[in-house]
Write an enzyme that holds these catalytic residues in place. Structure first.
Site, mmCIF file in Angstrom:
data_model
loop_
_atom_site.group_PDB
_atom_site.id
_atom_site.type_symbol
_atom_site.label_atom_id
_atom_site.label_comp_id
_atom_site.label_asym_id
_atom_site.label_seq_id
_atom_site.Cartn_x
_atom_site.Cartn_y
_atom_site.Cartn_z
ATOM 1 N N GLU A 15 4.070 4.189 -4.243
ATOM 2 C CA GLU A 15 3.707 3.077 -4.683
ATOM 3 C C GLU A 15 2.853 3.239 -6.345
ATOM 4 O O GLU A 15 2.528 4.428 -6.407
ATOM 5 C CB GLU A 15 2.916 1.974 -3.992
ATOM 6 C CG GLU A 15 3.550 0.867 -3.288
ATOM 7 C CD GLU A 15 4.020 -0.121 -4.304
ATOM 8 O OE1 GLU A 15 3.985 -0.231 -5.452
ATOM 9 O OE2 GLU A 15 4.648 -1.047 -3.836
ATOM 10 N N ARG A 95 -6.126 -4.450 3.890
ATOM 11 C CA ARG A 95 -6.151 -3.267 3.010
ATOM 12 C C ARG A 95 -6.077 -3.599 1.726
ATOM 13 O O ARG A 95 -5.338 -4.523 1.282
ATOM 14 C CB ARG A 95 -5.186 -1.927 3.562
ATOM 15 C CG ARG A 95 -3.548 -2.485 3.252
ATOM 16 C CD ARG A 95 -2.746 -1.672 3.715
ATOM 17 N NE ARG A 95 -1.269 -1.867 3.651
ATOM 18 C CZ ARG A 95 -0.804 -1.836 2.432
ATOM 19 N NH1 ARG A 95 -1.030 -1.743 1.255
ATOM 20 N NH2 ARG A 95 0.700 -2.195 2.693
ATOM 21 N N ASN A 97 -3.744 -3.226 -1.868
ATOM 22 C CA ASN A 97 -2.441 -3.006 -2.285
ATOM 23 C C ASN A 97 -2.157 -2.796 -3.673
ATOM 24 O O ASN A 97 -3.235 -2.154 -4.105
ATOM 25 C CB ASN A 97 -1.547 -4.260 -1.667
ATOM 26 C CG ASN A 97 -0.013 -3.793 -1.418
ATOM 27 O OD1 ASN A 97 0.273 -2.892 -0.953
ATOM 28 N ND2 ASN A 97 0.814 -4.566 -2.208
ATOM 29 N N GLU A 116 0.612 -8.822 7.456
ATOM 30 C CA GLU A 116 1.188 -9.786 6.406
ATOM 31 C C GLU A 116 1.041 -11.440 6.712
ATOM 32 O O GLU A 116 2.147 -11.992 6.501
ATOM 33 C CB GLU A 116 2.736 -9.421 6.104
ATOM 34 C CG GLU A 116 2.916 -7.827 5.705
ATOM 35 C CD GLU A 116 4.433 -7.637 5.122
ATOM 36 O OE1 GLU A 116 5.412 -8.445 5.005
ATOM 37 O OE2 GLU A 116 4.560 -6.438 5.269
ATOM 38 N N ASN A 143 1.158 -8.104 -5.076
ATOM 39 C CA ASN A 143 1.945 -6.893 -5.297
ATOM 40 C C ASN A 143 1.883 -6.905 -6.846
ATOM 41 O O ASN A 143 0.794 -7.089 -7.647
ATOM 42 C CB ASN A 143 3.459 -7.203 -4.850
ATOM 43 C CG ASN A 143 3.562 -5.991 -3.913
ATOM 44 O OD1 ASN A 143 3.307 -4.541 -4.416
ATOM 45 N ND2 ASN A 143 4.325 -5.924 -2.857
ATOM 46 N N ASP A 191 8.674 -6.404 -5.774
ATOM 47 C CA ASP A 191 7.661 -5.666 -5.364
ATOM 48 C C ASP A 191 6.732 -5.337 -6.716
ATOM 49 O O ASP A 191 6.326 -6.154 -7.304
ATOM 50 C CB ASP A 191 8.054 -4.240 -4.780
ATOM 51 C CG ASP A 191 6.990 -3.626 -4.109
ATOM 52 O OD1 ASP A 191 5.776 -3.721 -4.410
ATOM 53 O OD2 ASP A 191 7.609 -3.042 -3.014
#
Length: 278
Positions: A15, A95, A97, A116, A143, A191
């Site tokens: 990512e 967490r 992201n 989620e 995101n 994303d």
């Protein structure tokens, strides 16, 4: 345009690709592998730093080192590797992201729950002097986010909505989110994203196996197919910011290139990024 392999890897959840012009290197993370990676295209040199927690994003600091979005908050690694917390806010089951640095040098850092759960995540702004401000208090999978080249628009993705939203900036506070793009169900989930010099948006489609480019008005004008089903994010890099680097995930797919970093040379024209702290 065809994607090539820049870094062959098997990241569980690659990512957050970020080009660091100060060092001519690409920075990216494997969130669930708890690793920060760097790659120098000119030499092929790579480094890997293990983190003690899952790491959602790593961005360069203006004074050197990296600011990181971890499981329990936002921290910093100095250039010598020294670690310090900037904001420690542990929430069980949550967490960090994706994150991005705004034009003013502040870090906008997202969170999500591991399961989620709807509304379990946030988007928070952290200034270089340590002030925090919750921007969006209730999102699901915070995101991709990026700003227009002139800084007047914020683009934001909460992936399960299948939307790219746009907000107009008033000072450092965004307006109410408005849908700009809606991704059809059979095309995957939006994303990570980046913005080019024309103000167009490039978005990675998880489970869609492609990158799409949308105009500032939300019109689809380019589709770039990829050899892997789960691209996660993209950014422009290289000496002239014309190469599009794409991170991918190996989780949930057995494709031999899944988890690698791909590159599409001469894909477009990026804009220089801003380091944390300005």
């Amino acid at each position: 345009m065809r994607a090539e392999v820049a870094v062959r890897a098997s990241a569980t959840l690659g990512e957050g690709p970020t080009w660091d012009p100060a060092t001519d290197r690409l920075i990216w993370v494997d969130i669930l592998g708890s690793r920060i990676h760097t790659y120098h295209p000119a030499t092929g040199r790579r480094t890997v730093r293990a983190t003690e927690q899952h790491v959602g994003a790593a961005k360069p600091c203006a004074t050197g080192g990296l600011v990181v979005n971890l499981r329990d908050g936002i921290a910093r690694y100095d250039a010598d590797g020294a670690f310090s917390w900037l904001v420690r806010d542990p929430v069980p089951g949550r967490r960090g992201n994706d994150a991005a640095v705004a034009p003013d040098g502040s870090l906008w850092a997202g969170t999500m729950r591991y399961d989620e759960a709807t509304g379990g995540g946030t988007l928070t702004r952290l200034t270089p002097d340590g002030e925090t401000q919750v921007i969006f208090p209730s999102v699901t999978v915070s995101n991709g986010l990026a700003w227009s080249p002139d800084g007047t628009r914020l683009y934001y993705i909460d992936s399960p909505t299948r939307r790219i939203d746009v907000c107009h900036m008033s000072g450092q506070r965004p307006s109410v989110r408005q849908p700009l793009v809606v991704i059809e169900p059979d095309a995957g989930y939006p994303d990570g994203l980046t913005v080019d010099a024309d103000g167009c948006l490039w978005v990675a489609l998880w489970d869609g196996g492609r990158i799409r480019r949308y105009t500032p008005h939300g019109h689809l004008d380019r589709t770039l197919p990829l050899p892997v089903p789960r691209p996660t994010a993209c950014c422009f890099g290289g000496p002239s910011l014309r190469d599009l680097f794409i991170t991918t995930a190996s989780s949930g797919t057995a494709h031999p290139l899944a988890g690698s970093v791909l590159v599409i040379p001469e894909a477009g024209q990026g804009v220089p990024g801003v380091a944390f702290g300005g």
